[in-house]
Scaffold this motif. Sequence first.
Motif, PDB file in Angstrom:
ATOM      1  N   LEU B  13       0.836  -1.204   0.000  1.00 55.11           N
ATOM      2  CA  LEU B  13       0.000   0.000   0.000  1.00 55.11           C
ATOM      3  C   LEU B  13       0.872   1.256   0.000  1.00 55.11           C
ATOM      4  CD1 LEU B  13      -3.053   0.575   0.051  1.00 55.11           C
ATOM      5  CD2 LEU B  13      -2.824   1.011   2.498  1.00 55.11           C
ATOM      6  N   LEU B  14       1.935   1.231   0.793  1.00 54.69           N
ATOM      7  CA  LEU B  14       2.870   2.357   0.834  1.00 54.69           C
ATOM      8  C   LEU B  14       3.458   2.601  -0.547  1.00 54.69           C
ATOM      9  CD1 LEU B  14       4.697   4.365   2.512  1.00 54.69           C
ATOM     10  CD2 LEU B  14       6.345   2.502   2.631  1.00 54.69           C
ATOM     11  N   THR B  15       3.839   1.513  -1.243  1.00 51.12           N
ATOM     12  CA  THR B  15       4.439   1.635  -2.567  1.00 51.12           C
ATOM     13  C   THR B  15       3.448   2.237  -3.556  1.00 51.12           C
ATOM     14  OG1 THR B  15       5.675  -0.361  -2.046  1.00 51.12           O
ATOM     15  CG2 THR B  15       5.718   0.372  -4.332  1.00 51.12           C
ATOM     16  N   VAL B  16       2.201   1.727  -3.506  1.00 48.01           N
ATOM     17  CA  VAL B  16       1.179   2.230  -4.435  1.00 48.01           C
ATOM     18  C   VAL B  16       0.907   3.709  -4.154  1.00 48.01           C
ATOM     19  CG1 VAL B  16      -1.210   1.992  -5.193  1.00 48.01           C
ATOM     20  CG2 VAL B  16       0.157  -0.052  -4.762  1.00 48.01           C
ATOM     21  N   SER B  17       0.849   4.084  -2.861  1.00 48.96           N
ATOM     22  CA  SER B  17       0.600   5.489  -2.518  1.00 48.96           C
ATOM     23  C   SER B  17       1.739   6.374  -2.997  1.00 48.96           C
ATOM     24  CB  SER B  17       0.436   5.658  -1.012  1.00 48.96           C
ATOM     25  OG  SER B  17      -0.347   4.640  -0.485  1.00 48.96           O
ATOM     26  N   ALA B  18       2.983   5.941  -2.740  1.00 45.44           N
ATOM     27  CA  ALA B  18       4.142   6.729  -3.156  1.00 45.44           C
ATOM     28  C   ALA B  18       4.117   6.907  -4.678  1.00 45.44           C
ATOM     29  CB  ALA B  18       5.434   6.043  -2.725  1.00 45.44           C
ATOM     30  N   TYR B  19       3.734   5.836  -5.390  1.00 42.11           N
ATOM     31  CA  TYR B  19       3.641   5.915  -6.847  1.00 42.11           C
ATOM     32  C   TYR B  19       2.567   6.911  -7.263  1.00 42.11           C
ATOM     33  CZ  TYR B  19       1.953   4.761 -11.481  1.00 42.11           C
ATOM     34  OH  TYR B  19       1.509   4.854 -12.768  1.00 42.11           O
ATOM     35  N   ALA B  20       1.389   6.832  -6.615  1.00 39.37           N
ATOM     36  CA  ALA B  20       0.264   7.691  -7.011  1.00 39.37           C
ATOM     37  C   ALA B  20       0.627   9.166  -6.838  1.00 39.37           C
ATOM     38  CB  ALA B  20      -0.970   7.335  -6.185  1.00 39.37           C
ATOM     39  N   VAL B  21       1.281   9.483  -5.709  1.00 40.76           N
ATOM     40  CA  VAL B  21       1.670  10.875  -5.462  1.00 40.76           C
ATOM     41  C   VAL B  21       2.721  11.315  -6.482  1.00 40.76           C
ATOM     42  CG1 VAL B  21       2.814  12.418  -3.821  1.00 40.76           C
ATOM     43  CG2 VAL B  21       1.105  10.776  -3.010  1.00 40.76           C
ATOM     44  N   ALA B  22       3.735  10.459  -6.713  1.00 41.58           N
ATOM     45  CA  ALA B  22       4.806  10.807  -7.642  1.00 41.58           C
ATOM     46  C   ALA B  22       4.256  10.992  -9.052  1.00 41.58           C
ATOM     47  CB  ALA B  22       5.890   9.733  -7.619  1.00 41.58           C
ATOM     48  N   ARG B  23       3.305  10.126  -9.426  1.00 44.50           N
ATOM     49  CA  ARG B  23       2.727  10.217 -10.774  1.00 44.50           C
ATOM     50  C   ARG B  23       1.953  11.523 -10.946  1.00 44.50           C
ATOM     51  NH1 ARG B  23       0.083   7.752 -15.326  1.00 44.50           N
ATOM     52  NH2 ARG B  23      -2.108   8.362 -15.284  1.00 44.50           N
ATOM     53  N   ALA B  24       1.180  11.885  -9.910  1.00 50.39           N
ATOM     54  CA  ALA B  24       0.418  13.132  -9.973  1.00 50.39           C
ATOM     55  C   ALA B  24       1.369  14.319 -10.118  1.00 50.39           C
ATOM     56  CB  ALA B  24      -0.445  13.274  -8.720  1.00 50.39           C
ATOM     57  N   LEU B  25       2.459  14.290  -9.343  1.00 50.26           N
ATOM     58  CA  LEU B  25       3.438  15.382  -9.418  1.00 50.26           C
ATOM     59  C   LEU B  25       4.094  15.416 -10.793  1.00 50.26           C
ATOM     60  CD1 LEU B  25       5.186  15.131  -5.927  1.00 50.26           C
ATOM     61  CD2 LEU B  25       3.834  17.045  -6.793  1.00 50.26           C
ATOM     62  N   TYR B  26       4.403  14.228 -11.322  1.00 51.31           N
ATOM     63  CA  TYR B  26       5.110  14.183 -12.604  1.00 51.31           C
ATOM     64  C   TYR B  26       4.219  14.678 -13.737  1.00 51.31           C
ATOM     65  CZ  TYR B  26       8.252  12.646 -16.259  1.00 51.31           C
ATOM     66  OH  TYR B  26       9.096  12.627 -17.335  1.00 51.31           O
ATOM     67  N   LEU B  27       2.935  14.290 -13.700  1.00 45.57           N
ATOM     68  CA  LEU B  27       2.021  14.740 -14.750  1.00 45.57           C
ATOM     69  C   LEU B  27       1.915  16.258 -14.732  1.00 45.57           C
ATOM     70  CD1 LEU B  27      -0.835  12.074 -14.616  1.00 45.57           C
ATOM     71  CD2 LEU B  27       0.942  12.358 -16.345  1.00 45.57           C
ATOM     72  N   ARG B  28       2.089  16.836 -13.540  1.00 49.21           N
ATOM     73  CA  ARG B  28       1.963  18.273 -13.410  1.00 49.21           C
ATOM     74  C   ARG B  28       3.253  19.008 -13.758  1.00 49.21           C
ATOM     75  NH1 ARG B  28      -1.632  21.636  -9.430  1.00 49.21           N
ATOM     76  NH2 ARG B  28      -0.683  23.653  -9.850  1.00 49.21           N
ATOM     77  N   TYR B  29       4.409  18.506 -13.266  1.00 45.59           N
ATOM     78  CA  TYR B  29       5.647  19.279 -13.408  1.00 45.59           C
ATOM     79  C   TYR B  29       6.638  18.714 -14.427  1.00 45.59           C
ATOM     80  CZ  TYR B  29       3.892  21.488  -9.206  1.00 45.59           C
ATOM     81  OH  TYR B  29       3.108  22.140  -8.300  1.00 45.59           O
ATOM     82  N   GLN B  30       6.589  17.411 -14.681  1.00 47.94           N
ATOM     83  CA  GLN B  30       7.510  16.769 -15.624  1.00 47.94           C
ATOM     84  C   GLN B  30       8.970  17.104 -15.386  1.00 47.94           C
ATOM     85  OE1 GLN B  30       5.922  17.371 -19.527  1.00 47.94           O
ATOM     86  NE2 GLN B  30       4.072  16.288 -18.954  1.00 47.94           N
ATOM     87  N   HIS B  31       9.328  17.231 -14.118  1.00 49.47           N
ATOM     88  CA  HIS B  31      10.723  17.490 -13.769  1.00 49.47           C
ATOM     89  C   HIS B  31      11.395  16.149 -13.463  1.00 49.47           C
ATOM     90  CE1 HIS B  31      14.184  18.816 -11.438  1.00 49.47           C
ATOM     91  NE2 HIS B  31      14.045  19.975 -12.038  1.00 49.47           N
ATOM     92  N   PRO B  32      12.686  15.983 -13.861  1.00 44.98           N
ATOM     93  CA  PRO B  32      13.370  14.707 -13.598  1.00 44.98           C
ATOM     94  C   PRO B  32      13.297  14.270 -12.138  1.00 44.98           C
ATOM     95  CG  PRO B  32      14.740  16.111 -14.966  1.00 44.98           C
ATOM     96  CD  PRO B  32      13.509  16.899 -14.653  1.00 44.98           C
ATOM     97  N   LEU B  33      13.296  15.227 -11.204  1.00 46.12           N
ATOM     98  CA  LEU B  33      13.303  14.867  -9.784  1.00 46.12           C
ATOM     99  C   LEU B  33      11.976  14.278  -9.310  1.00 46.12           C
ATOM    100  CD1 LEU B  33      15.366  17.716  -8.095  1.00 46.12           C
ATOM    101  CD2 LEU B  33      16.036  15.352  -8.535  1.00 46.12           C
ATOM    102  N   VAL B  34      10.891  14.483 -10.049  1.00 44.61           N
ATOM    103  CA  VAL B  34       9.622  13.876  -9.648  1.00 44.61           C
ATOM    104  C   VAL B  34       9.257  12.714 -10.572  1.00 44.61           C
ATOM    105  CG1 VAL B  34       8.708  15.897  -8.482  1.00 44.61           C
ATOM    106  CG2 VAL B  34       8.257  15.613 -10.919  1.00 44.61           C
ATOM    107  N   GLN B  35      10.239  12.213 -11.334  1.00 42.82           N
ATOM    108  CA  GLN B  35      10.034  11.023 -12.178  1.00 42.82           C
ATOM    109  C   GLN B  35       9.513   9.912 -11.253  1.00 42.82           C
ATOM    110  OE1 GLN B  35      11.531   7.917 -12.829  1.00 42.82           O
ATOM    111  NE2 GLN B  35      10.456   7.730 -14.774  1.00 42.82           N
ATOM    112  N   PRO B  36       8.374   9.264 -11.594  1.00 45.18           N
ATOM    113  CA  PRO B  36       7.713   8.354 -10.638  1.00 45.18           C
ATOM    114  C   PRO B  36       8.604   7.254 -10.045  1.00 45.18           C
ATOM    115  CG  PRO B  36       6.285   8.765 -12.502  1.00 45.18           C
ATOM    116  CD  PRO B  36       7.581   9.442 -12.819  1.00 45.18           C
ATOM    117  N   VAL B  37       9.430   6.608 -10.861  1.00 47.95           N
ATOM    118  CA  VAL B  37      10.268   5.535 -10.317  1.00 47.95           C
ATOM    119  C   VAL B  37      11.305   6.115  -9.363  1.00 47.95           C
ATOM    120  CG1 VAL B  37      11.885   3.686 -10.856  1.00 47.95           C
ATOM    121  CG2 VAL B  37       9.928   4.095 -12.342  1.00 47.95           C
TER     122      VAL B  37
END
Lengths: 146, 235
Positions: B13-37
């Motif tokens: 669950l922690l992994t899925v949550s971390a992914y969901a947050v990172a993905r939302a950030l990446y879709l918004r900012y597309q900065h290398p530092l918020v790359q989901p993986v």
Amino acid sequence: MTSSFAATIAPVLPLSAGVPRPLRLGLRLAGQFLLLVALSYAGTALVQATGVPLPGNLVGMLLLLVLLRLGMVRLEHVEEAAGLLLTHLNLFFIPLAVGLMAWGGLLGASGLGLGVSLAGSAAVCLAVAGLAGQRLARTAGASDAA
Amino acid sequence: MRPDALAIAALVLLTVSAYAVARALYLRYQHPLVQPVFLGASVIIGVLLLAGRSFEDYRAAKDVLAWFLGPVTVALAVPVYKQRARLRAAALPLACGVALGAASTISAVLALATLAHVDESVLPALAVKSVTAPIAIELARLQGGEPSLAATFAIVTGTLGAMFGPMVLNRCRVTDPVARGIALGTASHGQGTAAALLESETAGAMSSLAMAGAAVFTAAIAPVYIPLLLRLLLP
């Protein structure tokens, strides 16, 4: 041919109209997902049986490609689940990247060398594949067709 | 130590949550530092370290999520099948670009790593770093390398290619979208394909074909090519 075994696995069955829409979508996704799982195991079993030095999941992918090509599996038997999984491809890579922490010692010892090797070889690949592809795409006229 | 089901579920669950947050950030900012993986894994490593845990405590959760890579790899057949018409039109540049790119990157990474005195035991895992992680794992195993290390190299390669690949292609004056897609998919598999999709639909389509092609081609030549290179490079 088109309605052969896949139709019996993937529930594109006419479910009763009383079943709510989200549940129907869920069941459909689950059925499609099970078909992908079955093919992945089939690929692994095939590799073990024949001893071909190929990854089982890759053979599973080729198997699905062949089945689609032959019309034994139709796009609508796998499309939604496949799309969902591929949209969230990155999720399944995160646990593997966490594995990096188990290699702290190695990365401390040769992290710079590894970094340079990975970055340098990626740049070589991009330049070689890009330039070769560009030259051939222009001669073949593929860039206009695409 | 044998972690119970509840702990595994919490970590998944922690992994899925971390992914969901990172993905939302990446879709918004597309900065290398918020790359989901990158961001997702950093968060989990951070949490584990703060809790004084090691990777061993996370391994069971990793196994659960890694199981999905089987069906996920099979699913790659769907975009390839959908784009079969395009594949026919660009078959020659695709085949040559992928074959030359994949062969050159295996040679380059092994040569550079040997020059940099990277530990020999790492080389088989390093050689297959340009193919998509679930296949890199299996190929490394077949080559006598460490699977989890191969996955890590594949992911680092994917992240590097997604971050800097378009820049390298601009520098080399590769402007054709077909060629850019071929290069990104061959060099950086899934994450390169994500970057190509941001450029154009054509580049994205070619990239997913190139990713699949590179995996098949690398799997086909690996049993001969990698031992041969290792014999040439190592005294």
